[in-house]
Design a protein around this motif. Structure first.
Motif, PDB file in Angstrom:
ATOM      1  N   ILE A  74       0.840  -1.201   0.000  1.00 58.06           N
ATOM      2  CA  ILE A  74       0.000   0.000   0.000  1.00 58.06           C
ATOM      3  C   ILE A  74       0.875   1.250   0.000  1.00 58.06           C
ATOM      4  O   ILE A  74       0.618   2.199  -0.748  1.00 58.06           O
ATOM      5  CB  ILE A  74      -0.969  -0.010   1.194  1.00 58.06           C
ATOM      6  N   ARG A  75       1.925   1.245   0.804  1.00 58.85           N
ATOM      7  CA  ARG A  75       2.819   2.406   0.850  1.00 58.85           C
ATOM      8  C   ARG A  75       3.431   2.669  -0.521  1.00 58.85           C
ATOM      9  O   ARG A  75       3.485   3.818  -0.976  1.00 58.85           O
ATOM     10  CB  ARG A  75       3.906   2.201   1.905  1.00 58.85           C
ATOM     11  N   LYS A  76       3.851   1.615  -1.187  1.00 61.04           N
ATOM     12  CA  LYS A  76       4.424   1.759  -2.533  1.00 61.04           C
ATOM     13  C   LYS A  76       3.405   2.361  -3.494  1.00 61.04           C
ATOM     14  O   LYS A  76       3.737   3.240  -4.305  1.00 61.04           O
ATOM     15  CB  LYS A  76       4.891   0.396  -3.037  1.00 61.04           C
ATOM     16  N   ASP A  77       2.162   1.910  -3.414  1.00 61.75           N
ATOM     17  CA  ASP A  77       1.103   2.452  -4.279  1.00 61.75           C
ATOM     18  C   ASP A  77       0.853   3.934  -4.004  1.00 61.75           C
ATOM     19  O   ASP A  77       0.668   4.724  -4.936  1.00 61.75           O
ATOM     20  CB  ASP A  77      -0.203   1.677  -4.094  1.00 61.75           C
ATOM     21  N   VAL A  78       0.857   4.336  -2.734  1.00 61.41           N
ATOM     22  CA  VAL A  78       0.632   5.737  -2.398  1.00 61.41           C
ATOM     23  C   VAL A  78       1.796   6.588  -2.910  1.00 61.41           C
ATOM     24  O   VAL A  78       1.586   7.686  -3.443  1.00 61.41           O
ATOM     25  CB  VAL A  78       0.424   5.920  -0.873  1.00 61.41           C
ATOM     26  N   ILE A  79       3.013   6.081  -2.784  1.00 54.18           N
ATOM     27  CA  ILE A  79       4.175   6.812  -3.305  1.00 54.18           C
ATOM     28  C   ILE A  79       4.051   7.001  -4.813  1.00 54.18           C
ATOM     29  O   ILE A  79       4.324   8.097  -5.332  1.00 54.18           O
ATOM     30  CB  ILE A  79       5.489   6.083  -2.934  1.00 54.18           C
ATOM     31  N   ASN A 102      -0.298  16.620   0.212  1.00 53.83           N
ATOM     32  CA  ASN A 102      -0.011  16.775   1.644  1.00 53.83           C
ATOM     33  C   ASN A 102      -0.732  15.720   2.478  1.00 53.83           C
ATOM     34  O   ASN A 102      -0.159  15.172   3.432  1.00 53.83           O
ATOM     35  CB  ASN A 102      -0.397  18.177   2.116  1.00 53.83           C
ATOM     36  N   ASN A 103      -1.968  15.423   2.129  1.00 53.63           N
ATOM     37  CA  ASN A 103      -2.695  14.360   2.830  1.00 53.63           C
ATOM     38  C   ASN A 103      -1.992  13.015   2.645  1.00 53.63           C
ATOM     39  O   ASN A 103      -1.840  12.245   3.601  1.00 53.63           O
ATOM     40  CB  ASN A 103      -4.137  14.257   2.330  1.00 53.63           C
ATOM     41  N   ASN A 104      -1.571  12.740   1.423  1.00 53.86           N
ATOM     42  CA  ASN A 104      -0.888  11.468   1.154  1.00 53.86           C
ATOM     43  C   ASN A 104       0.415  11.354   1.929  1.00 53.86           C
ATOM     44  O   ASN A 104       0.773  10.268   2.406  1.00 53.86           O
ATOM     45  CB  ASN A 104      -0.634  11.298  -0.342  1.00 53.86           C
ATOM     46  N   ILE A 105       1.122  12.456   2.070  1.00 52.56           N
ATOM     47  CA  ILE A 105       2.364  12.435   2.845  1.00 52.56           C
ATOM     48  C   ILE A 105       2.070  12.100   4.303  1.00 52.56           C
ATOM     49  O   ILE A 105       2.787  11.310   4.930  1.00 52.56           O
ATOM     50  CB  ILE A 105       3.115  13.769   2.687  1.00 52.56           C
ATOM     51  N   GLU A 106       1.009  12.650   4.840  1.00 49.36           N
ATOM     52  CA  GLU A 106       0.602  12.312   6.214  1.00 49.36           C
ATOM     53  C   GLU A 106       0.209  10.842   6.316  1.00 49.36           C
ATOM     54  O   GLU A 106       0.551  10.150   7.281  1.00 49.36           O
ATOM     55  CB  GLU A 106      -0.551  13.206   6.676  1.00 49.36           C
ATOM     56  N   ILE A 107      -0.521  10.362   5.337  1.00 46.52           N
ATOM     57  CA  ILE A 107      -0.924   8.950   5.310  1.00 46.52           C
ATOM     58  C   ILE A 107       0.312   8.056   5.271  1.00 46.52           C
ATOM     59  O   ILE A 107       0.378   7.032   5.972  1.00 46.52           O
ATOM     60  CB  ILE A 107      -1.866   8.675   4.122  1.00 46.52           C
ATOM     61  N   LEU A 108       1.309   8.441   4.472  1.00 45.09           N
ATOM     62  CA  LEU A 108       2.545   7.661   4.388  1.00 45.09           C
ATOM     63  C   LEU A 108       3.236   7.560   5.745  1.00 45.09           C
ATOM     64  O   LEU A 108       3.778   6.501   6.089  1.00 45.09           O
ATOM     65  CB  LEU A 108       3.495   8.253   3.348  1.00 45.09           C
ATOM     66  N   LYS A 109       3.215   8.628   6.509  1.00 44.43           N
ATOM     67  CA  LYS A 109       3.809   8.591   7.856  1.00 44.43           C
ATOM     68  C   LYS A 109       3.080   7.563   8.726  1.00 44.43           C
ATOM     69  O   LYS A 109       3.716   6.773   9.427  1.00 44.43           O
ATOM     70  CB  LYS A 109       3.729   9.968   8.511  1.00 44.43           C
ATOM     71  N   HIS A 110       1.759   7.568   8.658  1.00 45.85           N
ATOM     72  CA  HIS A 110       0.979   6.613   9.458  1.00 45.85           C
ATOM     73  C   HIS A 110       1.218   5.175   8.996  1.00 45.85           C
ATOM     74  O   HIS A 110       1.330   4.261   9.831  1.00 45.85           O
ATOM     75  CB  HIS A 110      -0.508   6.949   9.394  1.00 45.85           C
ATOM     76  N   ILE A 111       1.294   4.977   7.699  1.00 47.32           N
ATOM     77  CA  ILE A 111       1.556   3.628   7.179  1.00 47.32           C
ATOM     78  C   ILE A 111       2.938   3.159   7.636  1.00 47.32           C
ATOM     79  O   ILE A 111       3.103   1.999   8.050  1.00 47.32           O
ATOM     80  CB  ILE A 111       1.435   3.582   5.641  1.00 47.32           C
ATOM     81  N   SER A 112       3.928   4.040   7.569  1.00 49.40           N
ATOM     82  CA  SER A 112       5.280   3.664   8.010  1.00 49.40           C
ATOM     83  C   SER A 112       5.288   3.304   9.486  1.00 49.40           C
ATOM     84  O   SER A 112       5.945   2.333   9.891  1.00 49.40           O
ATOM     85  CB  SER A 112       6.261   4.800   7.724  1.00 49.40           C
ATOM     86  N   ASP A 113       4.568   4.058  10.299  1.00 47.67           N
ATOM     87  CA  ASP A 113       4.458   3.717  11.723  1.00 47.67           C
ATOM     88  C   ASP A 113       3.782   2.363  11.909  1.00 47.67           C
ATOM     89  O   ASP A 113       4.201   1.556  12.744  1.00 47.67           O
ATOM     90  CB  ASP A 113       3.673   4.796  12.475  1.00 47.67           C
TER      91      ASP A 113
END
Length: 87
Positions: free
Chosen positions: A23-28, A47-58
């Motif tokens: 999922i993270r790869k797809d968002v990137i 900007n929303n996607n960047i925030e989502i990426l932080k949550h996915i990484s966590d």
């Protein structure tokens, strides 16, 4: 019954961290497509996607930590038999 994750009923399912990595790869990939779009809506979504990426990484870190705890405590997962919880 789970749809994607490994379980008694789905021994060929995925580990949570593997799904989150995909999922993270797809968002990137989506972010790369809108990076040069300077309209406010595109920048808002980026900007929303960047925030989502932080949550996915966590979430990936937490899922990997859980896998390490289970592997260390109970050994590698065996198809069909849960290491913790009810059967």
């Amino acid at each position: 019954m789970t749809h994607f994750l490994q379980s008694d009923e789905k021994p060929d399912g995925y580990k949570l961290e593997d799904i989150l990595h995909t999922i993270r790869k797809d968002v990137i990939t989506r972010c790369q497509k809108i990076t040069d779009d300077h309209r406010s809506e595109a920048q808002h979504v980026l900007n929303n996607n960047i925030e989502i990426l932080k949550h996915i990484s966590d979430a990936i870190k937490l899922a990997e930590d859980s896998t390490q705890v289970l592997n260390r405590s109970f050994g590698p997962s065996r198809s069909g038999k849960p290491r913790i919880g009810e059967e």
